[in-house]
Write a protein that holds these residues in place. Structure first.
Motif: not given
Length: 274
Positions: A4-8, A10-18, A23-26, A62-65
């Protein structure tokens, strides 16, 4: 381990879970699909990535965790910074996944020792901007094995419980494709060190290059899942403790089939051949 990458970036899914809710749903979805732990990362470590500062990384993870912890989901934090690890552990994380193996932040060992949590030590030779220049080996399997042993020895000397140490060969980190394949083929050299080994090949560039089209263009990220499944099954059959993947559902299904054979060494072996 579900990624779960919460980054804008990342090589695979950057921006999808910012977005925190996305992010929490995923993360919840990955957990329901069979992940034993969700690995939350707030800084891209793809080759060439620029670093972010600790406050930015903390604000992302932190909010996601905290939300996943509230839902009863086990979480690891993917970070090489002690301050981020501390904040993540306080928010409910139960594992530190350190791509630097403790080298990027000398204080990480004391954080891991005090927490008593599992600490994943990945083979690492430098940060993303410079790491591919450091992919120089005479014998990659022996050198990665020896460097990981040194990281484990240093962690133990710093007070980390040996039973809490997990090793990761660091595929793609200061590694060329041929290095990744050699490490995959000789994973027993690493499991032989006596520590659990995490295998993380999911969607990586060397898989895309293997599957390149007739014009030499690497297979796009979305077309690397079958290859990821193959590497994961081969790793487990070679003794890997766990696999870190983006597609949890397919991996869980493949491992269920593997377990149904009743033999951890079934690959390439038939009963009549014994």
């Amino acid at each position: 381990m579900g990624v779960l990458n919460v980054t804008p970036d990342s090589f695979s899914d950057g921006g999808r879970y910012t977005d925190i809710d996305a992010a929490v749903q995923h993360g919840m979805c990955l957990f329901r699909e069979g992940a034993h732990v969700i690995d939350v990362g707030g800084e891209s470590t793809r080759p060439g990535a620029e670093r972010v500062d600790a406050p930015t990384e903390i604000a992302r993870v932190v909010p996601v965790i905290r939300s996943l912890f509230a839902e009863g989901v086990p979480v690891s934090v993917d970070t090489s910074r002690a301050a981020v690890a501390e904040a993540a552990l306080e928010a409910g994380a139960v594992v530190i996944n350190d791509v630097s193996g403790g080298l990027a932040d000398p204080r990480m060992a004391s954080v891991a020792a005090a927490a008593g949590c599992p600490w994943i030590l990945m083979h690492w030779r430098g940060h993303s901007r410079e790491m591919q220049k450091l992919a120089l080996y005479s014998d990659v399997v022996a050198e990665v094995r020896d460097e990981l042993r040194e990281r484990a020895d240093d962690a133990i000397a710093a007070g980390v419980d040996p039973s809490r140490i997990i090793l990761d060969p660091g595929l793609g980190f200061a590694k060329l494709p041929e290095h990744n394949w050699a490490l995959s083929a000789h994973l027993g050299e690493l499991t032989g060190l006596g520590f659990p080994v995490l295998f993380a090949a999911s969607r990586k560039t060397y898989l895309g290059r293997l599957l390149a089209g007739p014009d030499g263009t690497p297979r796009p990220v979305g077309g690397r899942e079958a290859a990821t499944l193959a590497t994961s099954l081969l790793a487990v059959a070679s003794g890997a403790w766990g696999v870190r993947v983006h597609d949890v559902s397919a991996t869980a299904d493949a491992l269920a089939v593997w377990r149904a054979t009743g033999s951890p060494k079934f690959l390439g072996t038939r009963t009549e051949d014994k």
